[in-house]
Design a protein around this motif. Structure first.
Motif: not given
Length: 465
Positions: A404-411, A49-51, A23-30, A96-101
């Motif tokens: 790695l899939g997220i990294c490839v897609a982002a790249a 935030a995902l990787t 639930l956490d992962g799919t909500i976050l993507a949206t 901020n993003l660093p704290l989220l990571v």
């Protein structure tokens, strides 16, 4: 323990923890575009935030089997839920993003213990002949998370605040701790092995350097030298780990498991398929919001259909595998799954919604069947006393490939945007990314063809002619 009401109770509790994580992962993507606006960063940069979460899983999952053997599955499972819940609270409070990571890394440590330890309890409680049904039963409640996640995430982001996508884990976590205390058996090894501290450090440094190097390269946030330096450090450290693992009795990631044919081929083919699968939850919500101009709530309803297809599959996994066997199912079902993901590259706003829904429903169905087969056949030839090591190994590579899939897609997105001289990702850039990640999964079918025709017959009940 037999396949009885007690087994179902345990499976549902473990599935509840998986439900919280999914639930956490799919909500976050949206919610990524809304979070990007809150932090004043590009939506493409939110992939970290995902990787970061998946990286934490990959680093700490190898230790999960050993920790469960030493301290007992109940204690470890309960502590993992508590840590995941604490990480969720800190994620919701991040400014901020660093704290989220950093908060996601902490959350990932909890997730690294929850799912592998839960799966280990099931593996040690159910005979191999019942494992296909057990895994399907276990994953049905967990799949409710991806079904509910996208529309719920869209609703929360649109009408409340993205921070509540993390806060809703708190009551689920508290109930999970209570249920684990009452019902989860204290499964542990008869004699705990010595913990491989050196291997843990080497594997952790290797995996984190490789993933973060690829992550930074995919977003173009640092110099090429910095990204390549991290990747090179990870590869060198990984080589040292391989050398080290051959000289200790119980390495943290036991590479000798690759001698089992079904385990090896499941790891290799499953890794290729998971690179593609890991990219879809990242690409699809961004495509719907940035490319189609949909609201978070609307994109959540669209992406929810894929998870619904995954849930519908679970009732058919056992009969399909019994009829066709693991080898034929993995080859042909993999082709159907690949075609559905490739068709996502052709999505356009003028397409009838029912057409998009149908493709996503079928894609979710075929993908879910593929991973159910991979996750089960991997243990076909592994002796019971090595289930702990096998679960840690398999789960590590599973999470690493999703990351790695997220990294490839982002790249692919980033390179397409730069190539066309655009400031932001547009619909054609998402098409390029979907084609790139689909091509990777094409290699999986020939690998699956190397499986013996009777692979996992004891689990599936299939008898080859």
């Amino acid at each position: 323990m037999t396949h009885a009401p007690g087994f179902r109770t345990i499976a549902l509790i473990i599935a509840s923890a998986m439900f919280m994580e999914q639930l956490d992962g799919t909500i976050l993507a949206t919610a990524l575009p809304a979070m990007a606006r809150s932090f004043d960063v590009s939506p493409l940069h939110m992939s970290v935030a995902l990787t970061s979460y998946m990286l934490s899983l990959a680093v700490f999952i190898p230790a999960s089997g050993h920790i469960a053997d030493r301290y007992g599955s109940r204690n470890v499972f309960r502590a993992a839920i508590a840590l995941f819940t604490l990480g969720s609270i800190l994620c919701g409070a991040a400014e901020n993003l660093p704290l989220l990571v950093l908060s996601r890394l902490l959350q990932g440590i909890g997730g690294a213990m929850m799912v592998p330890v839960g799966r280990l309890v099931i593996l040690r409680s159910v005979p191999k002949s019942e494992l296909v049904s057990a895994m399907s039963w276990l994953l049905v409640p967990a799949l409710i998370g991806p079904v509910v996640g996208p529309p719920l995430g869209g609703f929360i982001v649109t009408w409340v605040s993205w921070r509540w996508i993390f806060y809703i884990n708190v009551p689920i976590g508290l109930v999970g701790i209570w249920l684990a205390t009452r019902y989860i058996p204290d499964v542990r090894a008869a004699s705990a092995t010595r913990f491989d501290r050196v291997g843990f450090v080497l594997s952790g440094v290797s995996l984190s350097c490789i993933v973060f190097g690829l992550e930074m390269a995919s977003r173009g946030v640092t110099s090429a030298m910095g990204s390549y330096g991290l990747i090179a450090t990870g590869l060198v450290t990984g080589a040292f780990y391989v050398w080290h693992s051959r000289r200790v009795a119980n390495p943290i990631i036991d590479l000798s498991l690759m001698r089992f044919t079904t385990f090896r081929l499941s790891v290799v083919a499953g890794s290729l398929t998971r690179i593609t699968a890991g990219s879809v939850p990242f690409l699809l919500p961004l495509m719907m919001q940035l490319g189609f101009g949909m609201s978070a709530a609307h994109s959540g309803v669209v992406t929810f259909v894929s998870a619904l297809g995954a849930m519908l599959m679970k009732a058919t996994a056992a009969p399909v595998l019994r009829l066709f066997g693991f080898r034929a199912t993995l080859i042909w079902n993999g082709v159907f799954s690949m075609i559905c993901i490739a068709l996502c590259a052709a999505f356009r706003p003028d397409w009838p919604l029912w057409t998009i829904y149908t493709i996503l429903l079928l894609g979710g169905f075929f993908q879910s069947l593929q991973f159910s087969a991979y996750n089960t056949v991997a243990y076909a030839d592994v002796p019971g006393e090595r289930f702990s090591a096998a679960t840690s190994f398999y789960s590590t590579f599973q999470q690493l490939m999703l990351s790695l899939g997220i990294c490839v897609a982002a790249a692919a997105l980033h390179l397409s945007v730069v190539w066309h001289g655009r400031d932001h990702a547009q619909l054609p850039d998402f098409s390029v990314a979907f084609v790139v990640v689909t091509l990777i999964s094409v290699i999986a079918a020939p690998v699956c063809a190397l499986l013996p025709r009777n692979a996992g017959a004891e689990m599936s009940g299939h008898r080859s002619r």
